[in-house]
Design a protein around this motif. Structure first.
Motif, PDB file in Angstrom:
ATOM      1  N   PRO A  42       0.496  -1.293  -0.051  1.00  0.00           N
ATOM      2  CA  PRO A  42       0.403   0.064  -0.413  1.00  0.00           C
ATOM      3  C   PRO A  42       0.464   1.156   0.138  1.00  0.00           C
ATOM      4  CG  PRO A  42      -0.869  -1.574   1.570  1.00  0.00           C
ATOM      5  CD  PRO A  42       0.519  -2.464   1.149  1.00  0.00           C
ATOM      6  N   THR A  43       0.605   2.336  -1.006  1.00  0.00           N
ATOM      7  CA  THR A  43       1.655   3.554  -0.913  1.00  0.00           C
ATOM      8  C   THR A  43       0.837   4.159   0.717  1.00  0.00           C
ATOM      9  OG1 THR A  43      -0.541   4.471  -1.478  1.00  0.00           O
ATOM     10  CG2 THR A  43       0.681   4.274  -2.944  1.00  0.00           C
ATOM     11  N   ALA A  44       0.276   3.813   1.499  1.00  0.00           N
ATOM     12  CA  ALA A  44       0.754   4.833   2.426  1.00  0.00           C
ATOM     13  C   ALA A  44       1.619   3.921   3.737  1.00  0.00           C
ATOM     14  CB  ALA A  44      -0.548   4.543   3.651  1.00  0.00           C
ATOM     15  N   PRO A  52      -3.800  11.923   3.679  1.00  0.00           N
ATOM     16  CA  PRO A  52      -3.668  10.769   2.819  1.00  0.00           C
ATOM     17  C   PRO A  52      -3.502  12.187   2.026  1.00  0.00           C
ATOM     18  CG  PRO A  52      -4.839  10.519   4.377  1.00  0.00           C
ATOM     19  CD  PRO A  52      -4.093  12.062   5.605  1.00  0.00           C
ATOM     20  N   ALA A  56      -1.362  11.570  -1.542  1.00  0.00           N
ATOM     21  CA  ALA A  56      -2.170  11.265  -3.072  1.00  0.00           C
ATOM     22  C   ALA A  56      -1.702  12.262  -4.248  1.00  0.00           C
ATOM     23  CB  ALA A  56      -3.806  11.134  -3.030  1.00  0.00           C
ATOM     24  N   PRO A  66      -2.055   5.268  -6.902  1.00  0.00           N
ATOM     25  CA  PRO A  66      -2.656   6.233  -5.555  1.00  0.00           C
ATOM     26  C   PRO A  66      -2.800   5.156  -4.392  1.00  0.00           C
ATOM     27  CG  PRO A  66      -4.973   6.422  -6.855  1.00  0.00           C
ATOM     28  CD  PRO A  66      -3.742   5.835  -8.052  1.00  0.00           C
ATOM     29  N   GLU A  67      -3.149   3.498  -4.910  1.00  0.00           N
ATOM     30  CA  GLU A  67      -3.324   2.498  -4.153  1.00  0.00           C
ATOM     31  C   GLU A  67      -2.239   1.983  -3.583  1.00  0.00           C
ATOM     32  OE1 GLU A  67      -5.827   2.937  -1.862  1.00  0.00           O
ATOM     33  OE2 GLU A  67      -6.884   4.697  -2.997  1.00  0.00           O
ATOM     34  N   ALA A  68      -1.507   1.608  -4.210  1.00  0.00           N
ATOM     35  CA  ALA A  68      -0.882   0.327  -4.120  1.00  0.00           C
ATOM     36  C   ALA A  68       1.116   0.574  -4.470  1.00  0.00           C
ATOM     37  CB  ALA A  68      -0.739  -1.334  -5.129  1.00  0.00           C
TER      38      ALA A  68
END
Length: 305
Positions: A42-44, A52, A56, A66-68
């Motif tokens: 995950p990008t987080a 966030p 993003a 944006p997610e992975a």
């Protein structure tokens, strides 16, 4: 065989469509960067303390999803004074994590003509599973020399006796996988450990130094010969860390100390102009660091063909 002789085999011999190894010289020392593949996360995980929307926006500006994000996995092979040295060992094969595009190191060493029996030393930047797992692949230990030396900071070994993940921020399953891999690695290879406190010379011009931060014993490897310099920074530097050195990585065990180490190393790299390679920068991960106002800028090298 020189590391530069691997160009004779080419990527066609492996059936791969993209290059997965890159050779360069640091003075009289030969360096080969080898891709172990990519690790989707995950990008987080690259900035769990960032807003966030701001995070993003950075990924959008970099034309990344944006997610992975596919984290690159880079390993380095060094030949100095006739010794072959492996710096980190990739992820290996963990079927429970379902990561089929990672764990390519052993295959790619073979395709590069590097015999595991020729590796005199292994240097570990730290003992996360994506840095030790290649040595846990079935059949690998038996092919390594019986007098193999594994250089690792004593603080790292001590940490994994009873690891504390209270300040990390990892996806489900990873804490258990990290513990399991480190425990198995110590059980299988502890008799080969060459522990050090602050720094250790592995071979002429190859020095490993403990930085801490990412893990208590996290280390970087400095390679120097003549007027040439290169630092393998392990997990001290990530792609977001140039523009946002304060963004915290989910695998960091002391996030504030990791940020301090990151800034200090990049200030050093910017001041002296030496080359940088890091585990999770895009392959072949070779470039320099420039100061850009209050932050930094990544300057990839032009490939030498």
């Amino acid at each position: 065989m020189s590391l530069f002789d691997i160009f004779d085999t080419g990527t066609a011999a492996t059936g791969e469509l993209v290059p997965s190894r890159y050779a360069l010289r640091i003075g009289e020392i030969e360096v080969l960067v080898v891709s172990d593949g990519v690790l989707p996360l995950p990008t987080a995980m690259l900035a769990h303390n960032a807003d966030p929307a701001t995070r993003a926006a950075w990924f959008d500006e970099m034309f990344l999803p944006p997610e992975a994000f596919d984290w690159p996995l880079n390993v380095v092979v060094v030949r100095s004074d006739g010794k072959t040295i492996l710096i980190d060992a990739g992820l290996g094969l963990d079927p429970d994590l379902h990561l089929p595009r990672a764990g390519q190191l052993i295959m790619r060493l073979k395709s590069a003509g590097i015999d595991l029996a020729s590796i005199a030393d292994v240097v570990l930047t730290h003992m996360h599973m994506d840095h030790i797992g290649g040595l846990l692949v079935d059949g690998v230990k038996e092919r390594l020399p019986p007098d193999l030396r594994i250089h690792v900071a004593a603080a790292e070994v001590n940490f994994w006796e009873s690891p504390d993940f209270s300040r990390a921020n990892m996806p489900p399953g990873f804490p258990d996988a990290l513990r399991s891999a480190a425990k198995r690695f110590q059980n299988e290879y502890e008799s080969h450990f060459q522990q050090f406190d602050d720094k250790q010379e592995v071979a002429p011009g190859v020095i490993v130094s403990r930085t801490g931060g990412h893990t208590p014993g996290h280390s970087v490897v400095r390679i120097a010969s003549g007027n040439d310099r290169l630092m393998f920074a392990g997990d001290a530097v990530f792609p977001v860390g140039f523009e946002h050195p304060d963004w915290q990585n989910g695998f960091e065990h002391d996030p504030e100390e990791a940020a301090r180490v990151r800034i200090q190393l990049m200030q050093e790299l910017a001041a002296n102009g030496e080359l940088l390679v890091a585990t999770h920068l895009p392959f072949p991960s070779i470039g320099r660091v420039a100061v850009d106002g209050d932050v930094f800028r990544w300057v990839p090298v032009f490939w030498h063909y």
